[in-house]
Motif scaffolding. Sequence first.
Motif, short mmCIF file in Angstrom:
data_model
loop_
_atom_site.label_atom_id
_atom_site.label_comp_id
_atom_site.label_asym_id
_atom_site.label_seq_id
_atom_site.Cartn_x
_atom_site.Cartn_y
_atom_site.Cartn_z
N GLU A 147 -17.45 20.63 -17.60
CA GLU A 147 -18.76 20.79 -18.24
C GLU A 147 -19.03 22.25 -18.59
O GLU A 147 -19.58 22.56 -19.65
CB GLU A 147 -19.87 20.26 -17.33
CG GLU A 147 -20.01 18.76 -17.29
CD GLU A 147 -21.13 18.33 -16.34
OE1 GLU A 147 -22.13 17.77 -16.82
OE2 GLU A 147 -21.00 18.58 -15.13
N SER B 149 -17.45 19.02 -13.13
CA SER B 149 -18.38 20.14 -13.18
C SER B 149 -17.76 21.35 -13.88
O SER B 149 -18.41 22.00 -14.71
CB SER B 149 -18.81 20.51 -11.76
OG SER B 149 -19.66 21.63 -11.75
N ARG B 150 -16.51 21.63 -13.57
CA ARG B 150 -15.84 22.77 -14.19
C ARG B 150 -15.56 22.50 -15.67
O ARG B 150 -15.61 23.42 -16.50
CB ARG B 150 -14.56 23.09 -13.43
CG ARG B 150 -14.83 23.58 -12.02
CD ARG B 150 -13.57 23.73 -11.19
NE ARG B 150 -12.69 24.78 -11.69
CZ ARG B 150 -11.58 25.15 -11.07
NH1 ARG B 150 -11.24 24.58 -9.92
NH2 ARG B 150 -10.82 26.12 -11.57
N CYS C 238 -16.99 10.47 -14.41
CA CYS C 238 -17.83 11.50 -13.79
C CYS C 238 -18.79 12.11 -14.81
O CYS C 238 -19.95 12.39 -14.49
CB CYS C 238 -16.96 12.59 -13.17
SG CYS C 238 -16.08 12.08 -11.68
N ASN D 1 -22.95 12.07 -14.92
CA ASN D 1 -23.75 13.29 -15.07
C ASN D 1 -24.67 13.25 -16.27
O ASN D 1 -25.33 14.24 -16.59
CB ASN D 1 -22.83 14.51 -15.18
CG ASN D 1 -22.12 14.83 -13.88
OD1 ASN D 1 -22.46 14.29 -12.83
ND2 ASN D 1 -21.12 15.70 -13.93
N LYS E 28 -15.82 17.67 -8.86
CA LYS E 28 -15.60 19.11 -9.03
C LYS E 28 -14.90 19.40 -10.36
O LYS E 28 -15.24 20.35 -11.07
CB LYS E 28 -14.75 19.65 -7.88
CG LYS E 28 -15.46 19.70 -6.54
CD LYS E 28 -14.55 20.28 -5.47
CE LYS E 28 -15.25 20.35 -4.12
NZ LYS E 28 -14.37 20.89 -3.06
#
Length: 407
Positions: A330, A327-328, A31, A35, A324
């Motif tokens: 990151e 993202s957290r 992931c 990104n 998700k």
Amino acid sequence: MTKTLNIAMVSDFFYPNVGGVENHIYQLAQCLLANGHKVIIITHSYENRIGLHFITGMLRVYYLPLLVFYNQCVLPTIIGTLPMIRTILLSEKIDIVHGHSSFSTLAHETMFHAKTLGIFTVFTDHSLFGFADASSILTNKILELSLADVNHAICVSHTSKENTVLRANLQPQNVFVIPNAIDPNEFSPVELSNGDGRLRIIVMSRLVYRKGMDLLAGIMPEICQHYSDVDFIIGGDGPKRLLLEETKEIYQLHDRIQFLGAVPHNSVGGIPEVLPTDLIHLADPSVHSLLTNLHKVIENIRKGNVTSKPEIHKKVSRLYTWPKVASRTEAVYHSVMKQRRPTLKGRIQKVLSCGPVIGKLFIIFIFLDHLVCRILDIIQPVKSKHSEDITTKVHCETHFAVKSGKR
């Protein structure tokens, strides 16, 4: 525009070994790559996997030729891994070293060297530990020393956070909770119209003591004796498989207990917080409590007082996904990048807080790591290079073959 980062995920546990930590690292890395970040994995060699391999999504995995000591963890050397780790981290221009698992010697040593090199560190704890027995006391003290100057820590549940904060003496505000996830596309509900009428209890876990395998060995004969139409299917592998196999033999349960061995996409921890309350029954860690709750669940299934499989899948598939989680994670990385880089003075101050004796002893290793690093800067300078040059550099300095491989 959000800055892209160069991230090194480090753990003794990675493919081809199968388990929750291995899957977590792989899915998170994929992931993060999607990104736009650069991600590499550092682990020890597995069988014929030695050197630099490329797996799905051109994810770069360094399988280092290190001696495996116990339970898939390398022999602790503290300073011995510095030449290899330094070469990789500097050549790859790593911004953040992300270690995984309290058990992983390689993760702790790589974070130790990263701090010497002025590189930020993040640590994810995937397990719960006790406090009373000798093994836990020793492990917790090592964890406290290792995380004394880590930039941020991540836990997979609030229960895990509380456990890690107490064990490692961390400030709660520096520990983030980011739950594990699943890929809902890998699991699809199937309603069998012409089933055989039998109920099956599925156990998916690493077969080790801390996962409750001794309790499982205690409840299987009782359930099988009480219900003639209930079977067990056990997925996973580990040292406690022998105990479960012995239970199967002693009680003549050959047609009632099935072992699948190591299974990809294994379920992961933090269960009380992952599932909605209407989808879970919690039991105390005892044979009696587990049996009581299993009896309740079996009776509810027979009476039809349960949610349908499609409904369960629809509800759970929206809760936890790897994008998700990425993202957290990151957000934690970018928070770390705003901090001051590790310094020798800062490390000494933080380590001293771990105890007047053990703290001073650990400072000796910190000084030694800095000294060896400075010597290597002189005799083996490392400059950032293109990927094909990095491969050659690592090959020359660590004397192991570079191969291409697939997951």
